[in-house]
Design a protein around this motif. Structure first.
Motif, PDB file in Angstrom:
ATOM      1  N   ASP A   1       0.813  -1.351  -0.084  1.00 34.56           N
ATOM      2  CA  ASP A   1      -0.137   0.096  -0.061  1.00 34.56           C
ATOM      3  C   ASP A   1       0.814   1.298  -0.018  1.00 34.56           C
ATOM      4  O   ASP A   1       0.559   2.202  -0.685  1.00 34.56           O
ATOM      5  N   TYR A   2       2.084   1.273   0.850  1.00 35.15           N
ATOM      6  CA  TYR A   2       2.679   2.397   0.730  1.00 35.15           C
ATOM      7  C   TYR A   2       3.364   2.974  -0.628  1.00 35.15           C
ATOM      8  O   TYR A   2       3.831   3.985  -0.864  1.00 35.15           O
TER       9      TYR A   2
ATOM     10  N   THR B   1       0.713   4.829  -2.123  1.00 34.74           N
ATOM     11  CA  THR B   1       0.836   6.065  -1.581  1.00 34.74           C
ATOM     12  C   THR B   1       1.931   7.111  -2.106  1.00 34.74           C
ATOM     13  O   THR B   1       1.587   8.111  -2.317  1.00 34.74           O
TER      14      THR B   1
ATOM     15  N   ALA C   1       0.918   8.236  -5.305  1.00 30.18           N
ATOM     16  CA  ALA C   1      -0.476   9.059  -4.995  1.00 30.18           C
ATOM     17  C   ALA C   1       0.221  10.693  -4.715  1.00 30.18           C
ATOM     18  O   ALA C   1      -0.251  11.512  -4.858  1.00 30.18           O
TER      19      ALA C   1
ATOM     20  N   GLN D   1      -8.823   5.178  -8.473  1.00 26.42           N
ATOM     21  CA  GLN D   1      -7.339   5.218  -8.597  1.00 26.42           C
ATOM     22  C   GLN D   1      -7.286   5.310 -10.206  1.00 26.42           C
ATOM     23  O   GLN D   1      -6.140   5.804 -10.627  1.00 26.42           O
TER      24      GLN D   1
ATOM     25  N   LEU E   1      -3.292   5.439 -11.264  1.00 27.81           N
ATOM     26  CA  LEU E   1      -2.651   4.433 -10.421  1.00 27.81           C
ATOM     27  C   LEU E   1      -2.501   3.118 -10.329  1.00 27.81           C
ATOM     28  O   LEU E   1      -2.010   2.245  -9.742  1.00 27.81           O
TER      29      LEU E   1
ATOM     30  N   ARG F   1      -0.903  14.864  -8.774  1.00 31.16           N
ATOM     31  CA  ARG F   1      -1.056  13.971  -7.458  1.00 31.16           C
ATOM     32  C   ARG F   1      -0.262  14.562  -6.348  1.00 31.16           C
ATOM     33  O   ARG F   1       0.909  15.015  -6.300  1.00 31.16           O
ATOM     34  N   GLY F   2      -0.947  14.481  -5.181  1.00 28.07           N
ATOM     35  CA  GLY F   2      -0.506  14.947  -4.004  1.00 28.07           C
ATOM     36  C   GLY F   2      -0.462  16.324  -3.674  1.00 28.07           C
ATOM     37  O   GLY F   2      -0.592  17.047  -2.579  1.00 28.07           O
TER      38      GLY F   2
ATOM     39  N   MET G   1      -4.711  11.806  -1.705  1.00 31.35           N
ATOM     40  CA  MET G   1      -5.352  10.734  -1.521  1.00 31.35           C
ATOM     41  C   MET G   1      -5.298  10.180  -0.076  1.00 31.35           C
ATOM     42  O   MET G   1      -4.111  10.090   0.420  1.00 31.35           O
TER      43      MET G   1
ATOM     44  N   PHE H   1      -5.776   6.651   1.877  1.00 30.42           N
ATOM     45  CA  PHE H   1      -6.222   5.033   1.874  1.00 30.42           C
ATOM     46  C   PHE H   1      -6.593   4.416   3.159  1.00 30.42           C
ATOM     47  O   PHE H   1      -6.639   4.900   4.308  1.00 30.42           O
ATOM     48  N   GLN H   2      -7.072   3.322   3.101  1.00 28.24           N
ATOM     49  CA  GLN H   2      -8.014   2.486   4.030  1.00 28.24           C
ATOM     50  C   GLN H   2      -6.930   2.184   5.041  1.00 28.24           C
ATOM     51  O   GLN H   2      -7.358   2.582   6.284  1.00 28.24           O
ATOM     52  N   ASP H   3      -5.663   1.397   4.891  1.00 27.60           N
ATOM     53  CA  ASP H   3      -5.146   1.010   6.108  1.00 27.60           C
ATOM     54  C   ASP H   3      -4.087   1.793   6.318  1.00 27.60           C
ATOM     55  O   ASP H   3      -3.016   1.857   5.572  1.00 27.60           O
TER      56      ASP H   3
ATOM     57  N   SER I   1       0.005   1.670   4.633  1.00 35.76           N
ATOM     58  CA  SER I   1      -0.160   3.059   3.585  1.00 35.76           C
ATOM     59  C   SER I   1       0.915   3.882   3.995  1.00 35.76           C
ATOM     60  O   SER I   1       1.414   4.872   3.170  1.00 35.76           O
TER      61      SER I   1
ATOM     62  N   MET J   1      -2.164  10.352   7.819  1.00 39.26           N
ATOM     63  CA  MET J   1      -2.260  10.170   6.469  1.00 39.26           C
ATOM     64  C   MET J   1      -2.987  11.469   5.819  1.00 39.26           C
ATOM     65  O   MET J   1      -2.833  11.975   4.999  1.00 39.26           O
TER      66      MET J   1
ATOM     67  N   MET K   1      -0.870  14.752   5.455  1.00 39.61           N
ATOM     68  CA  MET K   1      -0.374  14.443   4.485  1.00 39.61           C
ATOM     69  C   MET K   1      -0.958  14.819   3.230  1.00 39.61           C
ATOM     70  O   MET K   1      -0.560  15.608   2.390  1.00 39.61           O
TER      71      MET K   1
END
Ligand code: ATP
Ligand code: ATP
Ligand code: MG
Ligand code: MG
Lengths: 567, 322, 627, 312
Positions: free
Chosen positions: B218-219, B222, B225, C51, C56, C85-86, C91, C93-95, C99, C161, C164
């Motif tokens: 996942d990272y 990230t 992203a 995504q 992505l 992006r960013g 974004m 994310f879930q976890d 992440s 997150m 960020m």
């Protein structure tokens, strides 16, 4: 200044160029770095450069002349007096020891000390037996030495305080040696590095100890600059050596670098490529490469015979394996017919590298002659005859254990032997043995012999010296006096051969010697305790820049002290 | 505190390994057939001489006593004396070390330089021609027995050109770095390449596998992203996480090789520790064999300790645990 | 002018089994400052959708348009897209643990983002990051700046997150299930935070979730996805009160969060379709209670005056639609009334007193997980056990089932104390008490056939002979609604709901008195969840089972249970009949749990809705030309 | 009976989506031409090994028969590949082709036997350590660490030098030093599996440890076991060849690929007889390559997501 003397001294020998570094490659490290102990052929090359003896040889291409004894530290080769029992030597003046306190003349007493050092209890020389047999009083000196406490002081006191009755330093210049019985080959024995003199300083060290090695006292044209076990030995000029006091060595090169631990292949490659000059071992060229050199008529390749019977098979007459079949003469004789000797010669690269051998003495040794008690067509073996003889002896299903060293061509030879024997209906079990275990584990250990750990064993034998060396073949291997001997694995003894040998040793006529030794050979072969296979020629190779490459008889290799380098 | 305890336990384990190893080798040779005394005294020695040698070496003392004195000497850095030439084994091994070290260091640099980029390139576009090529290289390298590759390259790169009169590579042998750096490198090129090719393959695969795994994390998504460039994503984020297994593997390989790159040294005739092992085995020079095996073990243990330290530096979780 | 205007987005993902049509022809627009929610069951294509917008997904074939700030995101080159992006679009994310890069400090990860898009000094970047960390509620941000992700709790990580995501003041934040991995109480905080950020910074938020309840609290507008399609979209109030699409209504009806006492959950039958094939017509047809022939054709997108839009043939204009009163749509009615405790209330089947559990870790000091639990379960009763993650629910369940030995306390099972029981005795006890686990996949051995899994209890206890086993197993399968012909299949060949049925049938094999259900439905989608809950209820009645029902979701528990015990930090803080807890929660903690588990929409009873004629080109575009 | 009856429908849907894992695996394997070629090559090798006596009979050349006149030049140079000797002769005039076939027997047997033995030990130790945990795990893991921190080639050399080279000893040495890789992997997998709920479920049903290890854990380890064992075969083959190359492997005149290469290398015969390196070398390479490819293919097919690492 040495270089200058060398070059002037060699003006007659052609256009010798002094200087440069001779690079020598070796597979194995030296066995010893002490003249008293060194016994490996390769070590002899080093000893030629860093030690001197009473008698030595010229290095020339002519095989005969190469074996004529010459005075080295002795001014000449004396004729024995006293019915062949007394030798009197005059010591060459100007021959010096290289010792820390400065050069010192080598004197007669140094030779007596040299003999004494041979029987230092901890590290006795393997050649000791010849000298204790030959020299009056040597045996009792050695017996006394064994009782001395193993401290340097006590040993020095004993060596300096106890004379060998047969060795007398009449004065500094004169040495006499008395023999127990006449020996036609004594001059040859004195050419061994084991008969080198030793300075009094040498007694401070245990023979061949690391301390001795790093404080080596040279008498030859070179001395040890550095030595790293298994890796390298570097020799540099010995400043104490004088060219004019050495008729046999010219010492052209400045430095000799020996590198140990290479494979035979690597040695051959490097010699061909010219990144090294010479090989420490003889016969280090792999047969395949040899083949190729022959094909191109490479002038750098030379072949010489050194009386080497290699290989031959010992038959274990003591084992009770196979119902004690090998103890029967008929069975052994049957086996003599089985072997395809031509195949063995082929394995060595054909007749240019080896010859079929049928007796105990190799070519070049006095006593060698062409005979075959068990002839087969083309020496290719006669399986049918073997089968027939075995049947006659009532032996079936013979299964023999054949150990071999896992080294060089020996596995191939073992397999070739196996193939031969199996054709004759004899089963062979091959037993691979670690090279260094071979003699200790299988052969010299008499228990193994008696227990039948092996039945037939391929071995090789090189006479301990050259020329009149039949004694060094016969005595250690084929005589038995009641105490087991190292290389007479099966305690073989033949009274008739012994009597003939004694006559030969006492004889002063080379022709008569030859005849008598030939009879010895046939007498031993009649008992069929060994199966001679081949005598190998040594093939020598060197790099293109090596000039004046002439063999030294004892090292069976080009003489380092007489080559020069083209630049 | 936890950290130091972790390291202490690693060191402790290393010592256990060495102890077990020493016991293994010692027993192996003690129980082995063959007589070391005869090996030293030579073939022609008589019985008295043998007895004397045994006495001198303490070979007739009880085994436990022999082992204890062996360990005692070991702790003082004394591995005993070679049977063959009576020199201290420690010295003999130290003498060989530069050769093996030269071989290994050069090999490591080369194989990392080959293997890791191939692995990364493969992982970035799995399934493409580039990946296939990388995978094929890796498979070939892994499957190639070292000595076959060595023999083939000697034949093709040394022997044939030399015979044809165009020597490109020097023959086998070793030139010390201190003596002639150029010749040193020149003589080592073939060994390095051989070592690197067979080893790089493993790294290519390992890198690819690790990178593929990490790239699915996942990272990494990230990082993408965040608008980072692909380069940065790959090298700073993904490779960073893919590194620990590589370091472990590297530790293992370097440790094992320092203990003797036996096959390579044999094929190319390099007088390193592996070569020493083979010659000592052939000569049944037991103190040297024991010494080589133990030193090999020490290298493995030491390099693994370094790896553990690297882990501490690499892994924030271990580092910040307190 | 919409901030992001997605038109006819289609995403195809090549895979080994064929092309996955993950998103098909989805259009929507989000206005600046809006909180836009996308909801849908697992696998409905939500993540792929967002995504794909930012490029992505490697290897994806994306068609359509996505206008952002006057540029089509799908037509941008890599470089331009990267620069967005960013900085303009970020974004979450879930976890939050996986992440964040585990090997870099959070500070480094935030400043890396800043440096990528802005040329500022290191100090400036640091200040920006620290500021933002403070704003999202990280206490003492200056020192936390150098911490690694693992040094934060889950909620804190998610704040990081979010910090960020916000630090470069983007116009749009896409949050993909930002709270699913978090506890319900933390979840509420994070949602609050997101909403505050929206209010404070004016960012637009596009949030994805599968949890209708979450969106009912925060979203302005909601889009419902199913099998890669947009089925419905509309303002929150309208959507939750009067959904247009039968699927949306189904979701709401099957959600226990929407529970009214006495009423039953109405599951959506069947399961979502494969995305490998493209179906013409409405994808929901096979599961739709109101399906008719017309549904085989592509449904029109109907737009209503209250902003609701749906791709459905049903015209609901003018109807007063409220999901809760729309009983006509209820396909099945659960027959049983609220459970009445059966059996003798005096002798509970399980009585646990003073249970303590202390885990001793080798390195760390011991952890007290259970701290004096007293609990009784009466015969025929369903006891709910709720609490946050890690409060010790599973531990208690394992102790009751005899899988671990408690460090203190006594347990009496059917009148028999379990202390000091031998192996054989425990084996006998085990027949009375069985477990059903949370993860329907993990609790079934993936390498064994279903028949042998269900038959395991028979084999282990040797109660049923080999030949008989098969028929018994098939009987069980029938009982829980599985096709007995699938006896030889592997668990992977079943859907999540079916797998859970397998687990239940295994638990039933030995005719136990008690079944401990450890979060039996929390891994399932709502539509499936209801099926399982109903199955459990009916089985309970058939075999007069007692249930210990563990969940972190109060609404599920409330639906199932007679009594509820609330756990916090290894203690039971509240234990009372369900309705009492629901109406008058005593503890603050219980109140928080409650708040997090219900829909938060004002009930709308009457909606006057008319169909709006479609204007081409507008947001929520009608599909005009079917290719 | 049940109000929520839909399984038939659901199952129908499931049938479309789900494909049987075996058929999927086979499909994946079949779609991987490299694996298929490798498998065919291995089959051919096995056939080659099995047919060694037939080949000997067909050529009329025994594996240890020396053709001193036809197979060697008078000076002992081997004969190049040709009509009589398909792949030439070796330094003793033996038929390389025939020996290659007999060598295949040795190499394949060593490879397969050693891998099987090592895999068995590795699996047992790994499962026991991983499942029982605690002290047992600590001890077994330490033992694995220990074996892994041993300079194996050095120890192998020392061992063989003491006990003398022989085939069984080679196999033993190979097994001793290769079981740990699988042991570790299995342990790791079991550690993870042990935490899976289905183990808990089995325990809650009252299953014994042995039953759990055999019925629940083992089937889940089939993939790593299969893959690792396949990948262990080439390592074992190379290990044996290396031992033989160092003169510590099979005893002559038994043919083995490593031994053939060693004989070619030892006396530099290969410099004049390239076929002595090329044929055994390529066959050896082909064998290891095939097993590696097949192992990889199996891994990709059985466990596409995993990137199971591999030892040396
Ligand atoms: N890289 C990919 N390759 C092939 N298929 C994929 C890929 N990523 C996702 N899918 C498939 O696309 C479909 C939609 O996946 P997506 O992740 O968008 O679902 P989701 O709605 O986010 O579900 P969840 O709530 O579980 O996150 C799923 O069937 C999934 O299996
Ligand atoms: N074997 C163990 N050793 C040490 N600690 C443990 C162990 N098992 C669980 N714990 C700890 O005990 C606590 C309670 O765990 P438990 O699994 O019972 O929680 P839970 O309420 O079921 O949580 P969740 O809702 O996440 O399932 C947690 O803090 C967990 O970390
Ligand atoms: Mg998702
Ligand atoms: Mg739990």
């Amino acid at each position: 200044s040495n270089a200058k003397t060398a070059s002037t001294a060699t003006a007659g020998a052609g256009s010798g160029v002094p200087g440069g570094t001779l690079k020598v490659l070796g597979q194995a490290d030296v066995d010893h770095l002490d003249p008293a102990l060194g016994a490996m052929v390769g070590t002899t090359s080093i000893m030629r450069a860093i030690s001197r003896q009473l008698i030595s040889y010229k290095t020339v291409d002519d095989a005969k002349e190469r074996l004529v004894p010459q005075g080295d530290l002795a001014t000449s080769v004396p004729t024995p007096t006293d019915g062949g029992l007394t030798y009197t030597f005059e010591i060459r003046q100007g021959a010096m020891w290289d010792i820390p306190s400065g050069p010192r003349q080598i004197v007669a007493a140094d030779f007596a000390r040299g003999f004494k050092r041979l029987c230092t209890p901890v590290q006795a020389s393997t050649m000791l037996g010849y000298f204790t047999d030959a020299i009056v009083g040597m045996q009792s000196f050695c017996d006394g030495f064994e009782k001395v406490a193993p401290t340097p002081d006590a040993m020095t006191a004993y060596v300096e305080g106890t004379p060998i009755s047969g060795v007398t330093a009449v004065n500094d210049k004169t040495l006499t040696i008395k023999l127990t019985k006449p020996a036609g080959d004594f001059a040859y024995m004195l050419s061994l590095n084991n008969a080198s003199p030793a300075p009094v300083e040498a007694l401070k060290y245990v023979p061949d100890s690391p301390e001795y090695r790093s404080n080596y006292f040279s008498a030859g044209p070179y001395r040890i600059k550095s030595y790293t076990a298994d890796k390298s030995l570097i020799l540099e000029r010995n400043p104490a050596w004088k060219a004019e006091a050495d008729p046999l060595r010219k010492a052209y090169v400045d430095t000799i670098e020996v590198t140990f631990g290479l494979t035979a292949d690597a040695v051959a490659q490097q010699l061909q490529a010219g990144s090294a000059d010479m090989s420490l071992e003889n016969s280090s060229i792999p047969t395949a490469v040899l083949e190729q050199m022959r094909a191109t008529n490479d002038p750098k390749l030379t072949t010489i015979a050194a009386g080497r019977v290699d290989p031959f098979l010992w038959i274990n007459t003591k084992t009770s394996n196979n119902g004690g079949a090998l103890q029967k003469l008929e069975v052994r004789q049957a086996l003599e017919y089985a072997v395809d000797k031509a195949a063995i010669v082929q394995t060595f690269g054909g007749t240019q590298n080896a010859k079929v051998q049928n007796g105990i003495f190799g070519p070049g040794v006095i006593g060698y002659h062409d005979f075959d008690l068990y002839p087969t067509s083309g020496s290719k073996g006669d399986p049918a005859k073997t089968k027939e003889l075995l049947a006659k002896a009532g032996v079936t299903n013979l299964t023999l254990k054949l150990p071999y060293r896992t080294k060089g061509l020996e596995p191939q030879i073992a397999q070739t032997l196996q193939a031969s024997f199996e054709k004759a209906g004899v089963t062979i079990q091959l037993v691979p043995v670690n090279p260094s275990d071979y003699y200790s584990k299988f052969l010299t250990n008499h228990e193994n012999t008696a227990n039948g750990t092996w039945d037939i064993a391929p071995v090789g034998w090189t006479p301990d010296w050259q020329g009149g060396a039949a004694r060094s073949v016969f005595q250690p291997q084929f005589t038995y006096t009641g105490t087991p001997q190292g290389y007479n694995y099966v305690d073989y003894n033949n009274d008739k051969a012994n009597a003939l040998a004694a006559q030969a040793l006492a004889s002063t006529s080379p022709d008569e010697q030859a005849k008598l030794w030939a009879q010895v050979d046939e007498a031993v072969m009649a008992d069929a305790v060994i199966i001679p296979l081949a005598s190998r020629l040594d093939t020598l190779y060197r790099s293109a820049r090596v000039q004046n490459f002439t063999p030294y008889a004892l090292s069976v290799q080009g003489d380092w002290t007489n080559v020069w380098l083209k630049r | 505190m936890k950290l130091s305890r972790y390291l202490l336990s690693r060191i402790g384990f290393g010592l256990v390994v060495l102890f077990a190893l020493s016991l293994f080798v010692f027993l192996l040779f003690y129980l082995a057939p063959g007589d070391p005394a005869r090996a030293i005294a030579g073939d022609k020695a008589n019985n008295e001489l043998l007895e004397q040698v045994r006495q001198n070496l303490g070979l007739n003392r009880p085994i436990g006593e022999q082992y204890l004195s062996f360990i005692g000497n070991l702790l003082q850095g004394n591995l005993g004396f070679s049977f063959r030439n009576q020199l201290p084994v420690t010295g003999i091994i130290l003498d060989r070390l530069p050769v093996t070290l030269s071989l290994v260091v050069g090999g490591v640099v080369l194989w990392l330089a080959i293997g890791v980029p191939i692995g990364i390139a493969s992982a970035r576009r799995p399934g493409t021609v580039r990946d296939r090529a990388g995978q094929t290289f890796a498979l070939l390298g892994i499957s190639f027995p070292t000595f076959v590759l060595g023999m083939m390259s000697l034949y093709l790169l040394y022997f044939l050109p030399t015979r044809a009169g165009f020597p490109i590579f020097p023959p086998s042998g070793y030139v010390p770095l201190t003596e002639d750096p150029l010749q040193w490198a020149w003589h080592l090129i073939l060994p390095w390449t051989t070592l690197a090719l067979v080893t790089a393959a493993i790294y290519a695969r390992l890198t690819r596998g690790q990178m593929l795994e990490v790239l699915g994390e996942d990272y990494i998504r990230t990082a993408r992203a965040k608008g980072l460039t692909e380069r940065r994503v790959i090298y700073k984020h993904a490779f960073r996480s893919a590194m620990p297994p590589l370091v472990t593997q590297l530790g293992n390989d370097v440790g094992f090789l320092l203990g003797g790159a036996i096959v390579i040294e044999q094929v190319y005739g390099l007088p390193g520790i592996g070569n020493l092992a083979v010659t000592s085995v052939q000569a049944q020079d037991r103190p040297t064999i024991i010494g080589v095996v133990l030193v090999g073990g020490i290298f493995i243990v030491a390099v693994n300790l370094i790896v553990d330290l690297c882990y501490v530096l690499l892994d924030s979780r271990i580092r910040t645990a307190s | 002018m919409a901030l992001i205007d997605v038109r006819h987005l289609t995403v195809d993902l090549p895979s080994e089994d064929g092309t996955v049509h993950a998103v098909q022809d989805v259009s929507f627009a989000v206005e600046p400052g809006e909180f836009f929610g996308i909801v849908g069951e697992s696998g409905s294509g939500k993540s792929v959708l967002v995504q794909a917008l930012l490029g992505l997904i490697p290897g994806a074939r994306v068609t359509g348009e996505a206008w952002f700030d006057g540029r089509d995101l799908l037509a941008l080159n890599d470089r331009d897209l990267r620069s967005l992006r960013g900085s303009a679009v970020s974004m979450v994310f879930q976890d939050p643990l996986s992440s964040l890069h585990p090997q870099y400090t959070i500070g480094a990860q935030i400043t890396e983002l800043i440096h990528t898009h802005r040329s500022v000094s290191r100090e400036q970047a640091r200040t920006m990051a620290v500021d933002m960390l403070g704003k999202v509620g990280i206490p003492d941000p200056t020192s936390r700046f150098g911490f690694y992700p693992h040094q934060f709790s889950g909620g804190m990580r998610q704040r990081v997150m979010i910090a960020m995501a916000l630090v470069l003041e983007p116009k749009l934040i896409i949050a993909d299930e930002p709270t699913t991995a978090l506890d319900s109480t933390v979840q509420t905080q994070i949602l609050e935070l997101l909403r505050n950020m929206r209010d404070e910074f004016g960012v637009t938020i596009l949030m994805i979730t599968h949890d209708l309840g979450v969106l009912s609290r925060v979203a302005d507008r909601v889009m419902v996805m199913y099998a890669g399609r947009r089925l419905e979209m509309g303002p929150r109030a309208a959507l939750f009160a009067a959904p247009v699409h039968p699927y949306t209504s189904g979701l709401l009806r099957s959600s226990p969060a929407n529970y009214t006492p006495g009423a039953d959950l109405v599951p959506i039958s069947g399961r979502p379709p494969s995305l490998l094939e493209v179906t013409t017509g409405c994808v929901f047809t096979p599961r739709c209670p109101q399906a008719h022939e017309q549904c085989a054709e592509t449904p029109p997108v109907r737009r209503y005056s209250d902003g609701a839009e749906a791709a459905c043939w049903l015209d609901v204009s003018g109807k007063a639609a409220s999901v809760l009163t729309d009983t006509a749509a209820q396909a099945v009615v659960n027959s049983h009334p609220a459970a009445e405790p059966a059996g003798d209330p005096v002798e509970p089947i399980i009585r646990a007193t003073g249970i303590e559990m202390v885990y001793r870790n080798r390195r760390r000091s011991s952890a007290r997980v259970l701290d004096g639990i007293d609990l009784t379960l009466n015969r025929g009763e369903t006891l709910g056990l709720v609490g946050e993650s890690g409060c010790g629910k599973t531990t208690l369940a394992r102790i009751l089932a005899g899988l671990i030995e408690p460090t203190g306390g006594t347990i009496t099972l059917a009148g028999r104390s379990t202390r000091g029981l031998g192996r054989a005795e425990w084996k006998a006890v085990r027949r009375d008490i069985q477990l059903v686990f949370q993860d329907p996949f993990g609790s079934l051995n993936p390498r064994r056939r279903v028949g042998s899994i269900i038959g395991d209890p028979y084999r282990i206890h040797g109660t049923v002979s080999r030949h008989e086993r098969r028929s018994r197993v098939q009987g069980l399968m029938e009982l829980v609604g599985l096709n007995p012909e699938h006896y030889n299949r592997f668990p992977a060949q079943f859907s999540g709901g079916q797998r859970q049925r397998i687990g239940i049938s295994r638990a039933l094999a030995l005719n136990p008195a008690v079944i401990i259900l450890d979060e039996p439905v929390s891994a399932l989608d709502v539509s499936i969840q209801a099926q399982i809950l109903n199955l459990l209820s009916s089985l309970q009645h058939e075999f007069s089972l007692s249930y210990l029902f563990i969940s972190h979701d109060l609404s599920v528990v409330r639906h199932m249970c007679d009594r509820i015990a609330v756990m916090e930090n290894g203690r039971i803080i509240e234990n009372a009949p369900t309705e009492q807890i629901y109406r008058a929660p005593r503890e603050e903690f219980t109140q928080k749990l409650l708040a997090a588990s219900t829909f938060n929409t004002a009930p709308v009873t009457e909606i006057a809705r008319t169909l709006v004629p479609v204007v081409a080109g507008g947001p929520g575009l009608v599909r005009e030309n079917v290719a | 009976m049940s109000p929520v009856r839909t399984p038939k429908q659901a199952a129908a849907v499931a049938a479309v989506v789900q494909r049987g894992s075996t058929s999927l695996t086979l499909r994946r394997l079949r779609r991987d031409p490299a694996s298929m070629i490798a498998a065919v090559f291995i089959l051919l090798l096995v056939l080659f090994a099995l047919c060694a006596p037939l080949i000997a009979a067909w050529t009329g050349h025994g594996p240890n028969e020396q053709f001193r006149d036809t197979g060697l030049s008078p000076s002992g140079t081997p004969v190049a590949p040709g009509g009589q000797f398909l792949l030439g002769t070796d330094q003793l005039g033996r038929d390389v082709f025939v020996r290659l076939a007999y060598g295949a027997q040795v190499s394949l047997m060593v490879g397969v036997l050693a891998s099987l033995a090592a895999a068995t030990i590795g699996v047992v130790v790994g499962v026991v350590a991983g499942y029982l945990g605690g002290v047992v795990d600590t001890i077994l893991s330490r033992v694995m660490d220990l074996v892994m921190s041993v300079p194996f080639l050095l120890c192998a050399i020392a061992l063989v030098s003491v006990f003398g080279p022989s085939l069984p000893l080679s196999v033993a040495v190979i097994v001793f030093f290769s079981w740990t890789a699988l042991g570790r992997v299995i342990r790791g997998q079991v550690l993870a599996l042990r935490e899976r709920e289905f183990v808990e479920a089995a325990r809650s049903l009252g299953a014994s440890h042995v039953s759990i290890m055999i019925r629940d854990l083992l089937p889940n380890l089939a993939v790593p076991i299969l893959i690792y064992s396949t990948l262990m075969i080439p390592s074992a083959i190379v290990f044996e060849a290396t031992l033989s190359f160092l003169g510590l492997g099979v005893v002559p005149p038994t043919a083995s690929w490593g031994g053939m290469l060693a004989e070619a290398g030892n006396n530099s015969v290969y410099l004049v007889a390239w076929w002595l390196v090329i044929f055994p070398g390529l066959t050896l390479l082909g064998a290891t390559l095939s097993f590696n490819i097949l192992g990889d293919g199996l891994r990709d097919a059985l466990d596409p997501r995993s990137q199971m690492g591999r030892g040396r």
